[in-house]
Scaffold this motif. Structure first.
Motif, short mmCIF file in Angstrom:
data_model
loop_
_atom_site.label_atom_id
_atom_site.label_comp_id
_atom_site.label_asym_id
_atom_site.label_seq_id
_atom_site.Cartn_x
_atom_site.Cartn_y
_atom_site.Cartn_z
N GLY A 181 0.67 -1.17 -0.03
CA GLY A 181 0.17 0.04 -0.09
C GLY A 181 0.75 1.15 -0.05
O GLY A 181 0.30 2.24 -0.05
N ALA A 182 2.15 1.39 -0.12
CA ALA A 182 2.83 2.38 -0.06
C ALA A 182 2.64 3.07 -1.39
O ALA A 182 2.49 2.66 -2.58
CB ALA A 182 4.49 1.94 -0.01
N GLU A 183 2.40 4.45 -1.04
CA GLU A 183 2.11 5.23 -2.20
C GLU A 183 3.38 5.99 -2.70
O GLU A 183 4.47 5.92 -2.13
CB GLU A 183 1.48 6.67 -1.62
N PRO A 184 3.42 6.60 -4.12
CA PRO A 184 4.76 7.23 -4.52
C PRO A 184 5.20 8.40 -3.64
O PRO A 184 6.40 8.39 -3.54
CB PRO A 184 4.33 7.62 -5.96
N HIS A 185 4.36 9.04 -2.83
CA HIS A 185 4.65 10.23 -2.03
C HIS A 185 4.91 9.51 -0.46
O HIS A 185 5.05 10.26 0.36
CB HIS A 185 3.73 11.25 -1.92
N THR A 186 5.12 8.34 -0.26
CA THR A 186 5.16 7.79 1.00
C THR A 186 6.42 7.95 1.83
O THR A 186 7.62 7.91 1.13
CB THR A 186 4.91 6.30 1.09
N PRO A 187 6.68 8.63 2.89
CA PRO A 187 7.91 9.32 3.26
C PRO A 187 8.73 8.09 3.71
O PRO A 187 8.44 6.99 3.82
CB PRO A 187 7.36 10.19 4.57
N PHE A 188 10.01 8.28 4.13
CA PHE A 188 11.01 7.54 4.22
C PHE A 188 11.46 7.62 5.65
O PHE A 188 11.44 8.68 6.21
CB PHE A 188 12.52 7.46 3.55
N ARG A 189 11.72 6.66 6.67
CA ARG A 189 12.40 6.73 7.87
C ARG A 189 13.81 5.93 7.83
O ARG A 189 14.00 4.87 7.36
CB ARG A 189 11.69 6.03 8.70
N ILE A 190 14.87 6.76 7.58
CA ILE A 190 16.44 6.36 7.49
C ILE A 190 17.30 6.17 8.83
O ILE A 190 16.98 7.07 9.59
CB ILE A 190 16.77 7.34 6.60
N VAL A 191 18.01 5.01 8.88
CA VAL A 191 18.92 4.82 9.75
C VAL A 191 20.26 5.19 9.08
O VAL A 191 20.48 4.46 7.98
CB VAL A 191 18.92 3.55 10.62
N GLY A 192 21.11 6.08 9.29
CA GLY A 192 22.05 6.42 8.82
C GLY A 192 23.43 5.93 9.51
O GLY A 192 23.34 6.13 10.80
N ALA A 193 24.34 5.57 8.94
CA ALA A 193 25.74 4.91 9.55
C ALA A 193 26.99 4.83 8.66
O ALA A 193 26.70 5.15 7.43
CB ALA A 193 25.40 3.61 10.23
N VAL B 73 12.48 11.39 7.90
CA VAL B 73 13.44 11.73 8.78
C VAL B 73 14.50 10.69 9.00
O VAL B 73 14.30 9.54 8.41
CB VAL B 73 12.69 11.77 10.16
N CYS B 74 15.62 11.36 9.32
CA CYS B 74 16.96 10.47 9.40
C CYS B 74 17.42 10.23 10.75
O CYS B 74 17.69 11.41 11.25
CB CYS B 74 18.09 10.71 8.58
N LEU B 75 17.88 9.15 11.31
CA LEU B 75 18.43 9.13 12.66
C LEU B 75 19.83 8.87 12.08
O LEU B 75 20.16 7.56 11.64
CB LEU B 75 18.05 8.00 13.74
N SER B 76 20.76 9.65 12.29
CA SER B 76 22.20 9.65 11.96
C SER B 76 22.96 8.75 13.19
O SER B 76 23.07 9.49 14.28
CB SER B 76 22.98 10.78 11.39
N SER B 77 23.15 7.47 13.10
CA SER B 77 23.75 6.74 14.48
C SER B 77 25.26 6.77 14.21
O SER B 77 25.75 5.82 13.27
CB SER B 77 22.86 5.45 14.21
N ASP B 78 25.98 7.12 15.29
CA ASP B 78 27.41 6.89 15.47
C ASP B 78 27.92 6.96 16.77
O ASP B 78 26.99 7.53 17.71
CB ASP B 78 28.12 8.32 14.39
#
Length: 429
Positions: free
Chosen positions: A73-85, A306-311
């Motif tokens: 059911g994800a739409e083309p405009h569905t946002p992302f939730r990102i974990v960055g490392a 939103v991105c959580l930059s994890s370091d």
């Protein structure tokens, strides 16, 4: 309401296995990909056309991995939730002409990568790992995980002032030995090729690095600590992969969860596999387009992302408490840390703090605050780069450790799984 914890001390056990098996960024992404494959993710090639099907997917490029899960059911405009490392750690890297030596010793010419704590590499048994590239373009991973190299320290008899302040010449004093005899051009690469089971004549390039062969281990009277190499920042890569796999098993995800594990953070992130390169933006854009999205859909998706930059960050050092902020004292096993710097060396602001606090509350995980002492320069992460490059709300977090940038670092044994639980709650939205 808090959710039941997904991870416990078994997660930390697996982290030790992951650290030992990942002596280079290339091994780190291969091992993370293997874990995602077991969770049902599949690799997609950047040179292929992408489809908009649901499920878990990932892209590998060198020492970087971008993985994402498209829910039903994800739409083309569905946002992302990102974990960055990031996958890289400060270390020694083999030079293009590696064979050198002096006084009857055979040595390996190395360059220093990132902000290496040089003295921690002295008198350690080192293996050699990385990748070799063949003439046909194939990359072959190499891991010689046994004592092979050593950077010998000068005996105190020849430097009576060593304990008053050791000063190492980066060019002269950090070249490891690996044998005796005359220097033979091509010797090291021929040896590595043999270890990898390929013809040395087929080797066209290499990205090789020494690594300590001492295994990661629990430490302390109650085994409440963990000592090991490359925690900065494979601890976060491992937690992020585990959290993404757990989130992918959740029904009705309101976002598209993403793991972005970059290379080259330790030297500025400016590469095709670094956070300041185009890789993440390209993957997110292609994901939107594969689901039939337009540039407008992409803009809408990123606006809600939103991105959580994890370091890793600094736990208070018991021998140097004056180097830390007097009112912010992150401790081992106190939970993940929220990093704040008003000069934007970290990307966290008040609204970002609220997002992370909500994730920790849902996960039933405590968290701590980290701010640098005003008299000390503040480090940075991929967080500000990600925020500025993509216009994404970004929050800098991590785990508090000691001995950052050492060949062997130290953290609390509970903090890795506390981080993984918080990341899972964040990715689940």
């Amino acid at each position: 309401m808090s959710r039941p914890a997904r991870f416990d001390r078994g997660h930390t056990d697996d982290l030790l296995t992951y650290l030992a098996a990942s002596p280079s960024p290339y091994h780190a992404v291969a091992n993370a990909a293997e874990r995602l494959e077991k969770a049902g993710f599949r690799k997609v090639e950047e040179t292929d056309a992408w489809d908009g099907t649901t499920g878990g997917k990932y892209v590998l490029r060198g020492g970087a991995l971008i993985a994402w899960y498209v829910p039903e059911g994800a739409e083309p405009h569905t946002p992302f939730r990102i974990v960055g490392a990031h996958t890289d750690s400060p270390n020694l890297r083999v030079k293009p002409l590696p064979d050198t030596g002096a006084a009857g010793w055979r040595q390996v010419a190395v360059e220093l990568y990132g902000g290496t704590l040089l003295n921690t590499w002295l008198d350690r048994d080192l293996g050699l790992a990385g990748r070799i590239t063949l003439k046909d373009g194939r990359d072959v991973l190499v891991n010689i995980d046994r004592p092979l190299l050593r950077v010998p320290q000068l005996a105190i008899h020849l430097d009576r002032s060593a304990n008053d302040g050791l000063k190492l010449d980066r060019q002269k004093h950090m070249q490891p030995i690996w044998g005796l005899g005359d220097v033979q051009e091509g010797d090291l690469i021929a040896f590595v090729a043999e270890e990898a089971g390929v013809d040395a004549a087929e080797v066209a390039g290499w990205d090789l690095m020494p690594h300590p062969v001492e295994a990661p281990a629990y430490l302390g009277r109650d085994r409440e600590l963990v000592a090991g190499p490359r925690m900065d920042n494979l601890l976060s890569v491992h937690a992020g992969a585990a959290a993404l796999a757990a989130a992918a098993a959740t029904a009705d995800l309101p976002h598209i969860p993403v793991l972005a594990a970059f290379d080259h953070e330790e030297n500025g992130s400016q590469s095709d596999t670094g956070a300041d390169g185009p890789l993440l933006g390209s993957v997110l854009e292609r994901s939107v387009h594969a689901r039939g999205g337009s540039p407008e859909d992409r803009a809408r998706a990123l606006a809600g992302t939103v991105c959580l930059s994890s370091d890793t960050g600094h736990a208070v050092h018991p021998n140097y408490p004056e180097r830390h902020d007097p009112t912010h004292h992150p401790r081992a096993n106190g939970g993940p840390i929220l990093k704040v710097n008003v000069n934007m060396r970290y990307a966290t602001d008040g609204s970002g703090r609220a997002i992370f606090a909500e994730a920790c509350e849902k996960a039933g995980v405590p968290f701590q605050n980290f701010v640098s002492n005003n008299a000390m320069p503040c480090g940075t992460t991929i967080g500000p780069i990600t925020a500025a490059r993509h216009g994404i709300k970004t929050v800098d977090i991590g785990v508090a450790i000691l001995s950052m940038h050492s060949a062997r670092e130290l953290c609390g044994a509970d903090d890795p799984f506390l981080l993984a639980n918080a990341l899972t709650a964040f990715l689940e939205g």
